[in-house]
Design an enzyme around this catalytic site. Structure first.
Site, short mmCIF file in Angstrom:
data_model
loop_
_atom_site.label_atom_id
_atom_site.label_comp_id
_atom_site.label_asym_id
_atom_site.label_seq_id
_atom_site.Cartn_x
_atom_site.Cartn_y
_atom_site.Cartn_z
N TYR A 38 0.81 -1.22 0.00
CA TYR A 38 0.00 0.00 0.00
C TYR A 38 0.84 1.26 0.00
O TYR A 38 0.59 2.18 -0.76
CB TYR A 38 -0.92 -0.01 1.22
CG TYR A 38 -1.72 1.26 1.38
CD1 TYR A 38 -1.37 2.19 2.35
CD2 TYR A 38 -2.80 1.53 0.57
CE1 TYR A 38 -2.09 3.36 2.51
CE2 TYR A 38 -3.53 2.68 0.72
CZ TYR A 38 -3.17 3.60 1.68
OH TYR A 38 -3.89 4.74 1.82
N ASP A 92 -7.18 8.28 -10.04
CA ASP A 92 -6.95 7.34 -8.94
C ASP A 92 -8.11 6.36 -8.95
O ASP A 92 -9.19 6.64 -8.43
CB ASP A 92 -6.88 8.10 -7.62
CG ASP A 92 -6.76 7.19 -6.40
OD1 ASP A 92 -6.87 5.94 -6.56
OD2 ASP A 92 -6.57 7.70 -5.29
N LYS A 117 -6.48 -2.57 -4.67
CA LYS A 117 -7.62 -3.27 -4.10
C LYS A 117 -8.05 -4.48 -4.92
O LYS A 117 -7.54 -5.58 -4.73
CB LYS A 117 -8.78 -2.30 -3.87
CG LYS A 117 -8.47 -1.21 -2.84
CD LYS A 117 -9.66 -0.36 -2.53
CE LYS A 117 -9.34 0.77 -1.58
NZ LYS A 117 -9.05 0.37 -0.21
#
Length: 390
Positions: free
Chosen positions: A141, A202, A230
């Site tokens: 992340y 994004d 994700k």
């Protein structure tokens, strides 16, 4: 006169009795003990701030297992889940049969693996219109910061690439669910082209969720760069960014902008991502997400209005949100007009009814292919009950 009890009546009675038993046994004692212990060894007791429940109050929940559309905490409480691990679980939790074979080969190589090619190709096919684009994976992340991608020093200056990019979520998910006005994204694309500025989408949340090609396919707008995460990891940590060839060739080892990661291209994450995208390619996937999310959001809004609350909301396919305000909500300033104290009471009430929403009013919600009609019906019925009480 004798009473006649039908099969449906017996079923409803059984469900009612079961619900009462569950409510009477609802406790978060073990979660409380675990959280108190966590606070002694981790800052704030959690590894991500929203999990601390500060904006909704009450006791943070410590979970034990997940499967399909449900989660179970360490106290044994079961919840219908609309967080979906904050978005990745679009096909449902623990749909992980594909991982077993990969695990036999090892969990991390620290070197290239063929699965990287497979997933990268699937992502490029989905989100780009031209095969001359590149994709590069990040392993976790918190990789490099956004500005480093375009402000790459002398290399960027040499190529004459712009260093004043516009980056945004094409559908806002970090201020609640806020879709754009139809003309907004088109105007941004026009302005950035006229000013030789990069447009960056994004799509960490919206990628593969609004459509297989993400928000850019859904709205018909192609950005210069796209960030993804994700869903492309299927619940395992992975991120990706991609764009025009001349931009991506600035990234090492092809160019001077250095980016690396120990777990980049991890074989388990690649396998989970490939499996997830294959499931999403199955006919009817997005139609099903649209159907259940429509029923969910409309059911909650109807329940709110029926019980006298100011409420508005919306959705696109498997992403949704609602606000305790008359609306409409077009931006964060509008979102802040929502009654956050009321949401906190609603959140806590829904927990007791076995429904888990994000513990913040300013987070989007997510549905999955694993959610059933029964899940939606239980959720909307619980919402009406809680809204009557608050």
């Amino acid at each position: 006169m004798a009473s006649i009890i039908t099969g449906d009546s017996v079923k409803k009675m059984a469900v009612s009795v079961e619900e009462e038993k569950r409510k009477k046994s609802f406790t978060l004692k073990k979660s409380e003990e675990a959280f108190n212990a966590a606070k002694e060894i981790m800052t704030g007791g959690v590894n991500s701030p929203v999990r601390a429940f500060k904006s909704v109050g009450g006791q943070p929940i410590v979970f034990d297992s997940v499967k399909g559309s449900h989660m179970k905490d360490i106290d044994g409480n079961d919840y219908i889940d609309y967080v979906g691990s904050w978005g990745p679980a679009i096909i449902g939790h623990a749909d992980d049969g594909a991982l077993a074979e990969t695990m036999k080969k090892g969990t991390s190589f620290g070197a290239p693996c063929l699965l990287e090619n497979v997933l990268a190709d699937m992502v490029i096919e989905a989100v780009s219109k031209h095969r001359n684009e590149f994709i590069k994976f990040k392993g976790c992340y918190h990789g490099h910061a956004d500005p480093f991608l375009v402000k790459a020093g002398s290399g960027v200056a040499t190529l004459g690439l712009p260093d004043s990019p516009v980056i945004l979520e094409p559908v806002v998910g970090n201020a609640g669910f806020i879709p754009p006005k139809p003309e907004f994204l088109n105007a941004l694309r026009k302005i950035t082209k006229e000013n030789n500025a990069l447009l960056i989408f994004d799509e960490v949340m919206t990628g593969f969720r609004l459509s297989y090609g993400g928000a850019q396919e859904y709205f018909g707008i192609t950005p210069d760069l796209t960030t993804l995460g994700k869903i492309i990891g299927g619940g395992l940590p992975v991120g990706a960014y991609g764009g025009r060839r001349e931009i991506m060739e600035m990234v090492a080892p092809a160019g001077p902008m250095y980016q690396a990661g120990t777990l980049s291209g991890n074989p388990l994450a690649m396998t989970a991502g490939i499996h997830t995208l294959k499931r999403l390619q199955e006919p009817g996937s997005y139609e099903y997400l649209d159907k259940i999310t429509t029923e969910l959001v409309q059911g909650i809004i109807d329940a709110g209005k029926k019980t006298g609350h100011a409420i508005c909301g919306g959705y696109i396919r498997g992403m949704f949100g609602f606000f305790f305000t008359d609306g409409p909500v077009y931006n964060f300033a509008d979102a802040k007009k929502s009654d956050t104290a009321k949401f906190a009471r609603f959140f806590q009430g829904m927990l007791r009814e076995g429904v888990y929403f994000a513990p913040s009013h300013f987070e989007a919600g997510f549905t999955s292919l694993a959610h059933t009609d029964e899940d939606i019906q239980k959720t909307t019925a619980a919402a009406e009950k809680v809204l009557q009480q608050i």
